[in-house]
Design an enzyme around this catalytic site. Structure first.
Site, PDB file in Angstrom:
ATOM      1  N   SER A 118      -2.217  -4.431  10.330  1.00  0.00           N
ATOM      2  CA  SER A 118      -1.214  -4.650   9.290  1.00  0.00           C
ATOM      3  C   SER A 118      -1.681  -5.697   8.292  1.00  0.00           C
ATOM      4  O   SER A 118      -1.053  -5.872   7.258  1.00  0.00           O
ATOM      5  CB  SER A 118       0.124  -5.052   9.906  1.00  0.00           C
ATOM      6  N   HIS A 139      -2.571   2.548   8.145  1.00  0.00           N
ATOM      7  CA  HIS A 139      -1.485   1.660   8.553  1.00  0.00           C
ATOM      8  C   HIS A 139      -0.183   2.452   8.663  1.00  0.00           C
ATOM      9  O   HIS A 139       0.440   2.781   7.660  1.00  0.00           O
ATOM     10  CB  HIS A 139      -1.373   0.521   7.514  1.00  0.00           C
ATOM     11  N   GLU A 151      -0.063   3.825   4.968  1.00  0.00           N
ATOM     12  CA  GLU A 151      -0.762   3.051   3.934  1.00  0.00           C
ATOM     13  C   GLU A 151      -2.258   3.163   4.256  1.00  0.00           C
ATOM     14  O   GLU A 151      -2.703   2.733   5.325  1.00  0.00           O
ATOM     15  CB  GLU A 151      -0.290   1.582   3.997  1.00  0.00           C
ATOM     16  N   ASN A 189       2.717  -5.410   3.397  1.00  0.00           N
ATOM     17  CA  ASN A 189       3.088  -6.722   3.925  1.00  0.00           C
ATOM     18  C   ASN A 189       2.997  -7.845   2.900  1.00  0.00           C
ATOM     19  O   ASN A 189       3.632  -8.880   3.061  1.00  0.00           O
ATOM     20  CB  ASN A 189       2.261  -7.038   5.167  1.00  0.00           C
TER      21      ASN A 189
END
Ligand code: CAA
Length: 281
Positions: A118, A139, A151, A189
């Site tokens: 992540s 991801h 992702e 993130n």
């Protein structure tokens, strides 16, 4: 279509990823450190498939066919004939490096090595192998069987052919791949964690109660979960690690983790997985 996949690590993300590949017809080798971890992963997959059967999204026979396509093993040798390996081990660079060194030695030259990280740099992970062009970030989001996004993160040397393979492979899973470049936190993130962090500052400063903060963001922004509930769902230790990666990697103080988050992690209140975070479970 990707027919032969291995997933390294059967935790929350790894077991979800294994399940989704098996639901789309792939044979999956699920590699973990011991038999107990494999049994836990298989139990979680069984539970998730059970939910889908209960909702009549698949039959019990289809669910057992999915399970039969997943082989649990502690032997990395099982990755030797795979087209794609997705790593989902804990978020520590040393652990990931050791896994990728092993995979580079064992898997065939055409095999693509993906990480579900992540926030750890795909470029750093790729540099531990002799095939940086065939290393990429894939991801997935939690809960993996439900969330549409993958992702896709291109490391410094990821080739177009590798990116294309992973984009098409994600689409074949019914997911929507979106490509980002390899900078700290990628996009998901880098945007999500400052919001969660700010919600924790609001709680620490007494701007509102935990319930009020979550309700405002749920009702006002149409988020499915409030940020404090989401932090508990992700794991407070994971949130802290990602914020630290953002602060170190980008070097901007705006990513400094809230002292309340740091204190809760120090106390071992990590969210849902420990029964206590911003809420009690
Ligand atoms: N397996 C199978 N089905 C599942 C499931 C699982 N693990 N988890 C949920 N479901 C299904 C439920 O059965 C239900 O199905 P129906 O719609 O057919 O009834 C549906 O998903 C919704 O679940 P619930 O009714 O239990 O609860 P909900 O409506 O609150 O939805 C949720 C749950 C999907 C988790 C929703 O709250 C949500 O989208 N939350 C936000 C999740 C999120 O932001 N994830 C990203 C986290 S960040 C991350 O993963 C990456 C990172 O790097 C930190």
């Amino acid at each position: 279509m990707i027919e032969r996949v291995a997933v390294i690590g059967g935790g929350t993300m790894g077991n979800g990823i294994a399940q989704v590949f098996a639901m789309h017809g792939a044979s999956v080798q699920l590699v973990d450190v011991d038999d107990a971890a494999i049994a836990r992963a298989k139990g979680a997959i069984d539970g998730s498939l059970g939910r889908l059967v209960k909702k009549e999204k698949m039959t019990a026979d289809e669910a057992s066919a999915v399970l039969s396509r997943i082989d649990g093993t502690t032997d990395f040798g099982a990755t030797a004939d795979r087209q794609l390996v997705v790593e989902a081990v804990p978020e520590r660079l040393e652990i990931k490096k050791a896994v990728f060194e092993k995979l580079d030695a064992i898997t065939g030259q055409d095999c693509i090595l993906a990480s579900n990280t992540s926030s750890i740099s795909i470029t750093k992970i790729a540099a531990t192998t002799k095939r940086a062009d065939r290393v990429i970030g894939m991801h997935f989001m939690n809960p993996v069987p439900i969330m549409k996004l993958v992702e896709v993160i291109r490391g410094n040397d990821t080739s177009d052919a590798t990116a294309d393979f992973v984009v098409k492979g994600s689409e074949a899973l019914g997911k929507i791949p979106v490509v980002a470049q390899d900078y700290p936190g990628f996009v998901s993130n880098r945007v999500l964690m400052p919001m969660i962090n700010e919600a924790i500052f609001c709680l620490m400063e007494g701007v509102a109660t935990r319930e009020a903060i979550d309700e405002i963001m749920k009702l006002g922004m149409a988020h499915p979960m409030g940020p404090l509930t989401l932090a508990d769902f992700i794991g407070l230790d994971v949130c802290l690690e990602i914020l630290d990666v953002l602060k170190t990697g980008i070097g901007d103080d705006k990513y400094r983790a809230c002292p309340l988050l740091r204190r809760m992690v120090a106390a071992g209140h990590l969210g849902r997985k420990t029964g206590r975070g911003f809420y009690e479970y």
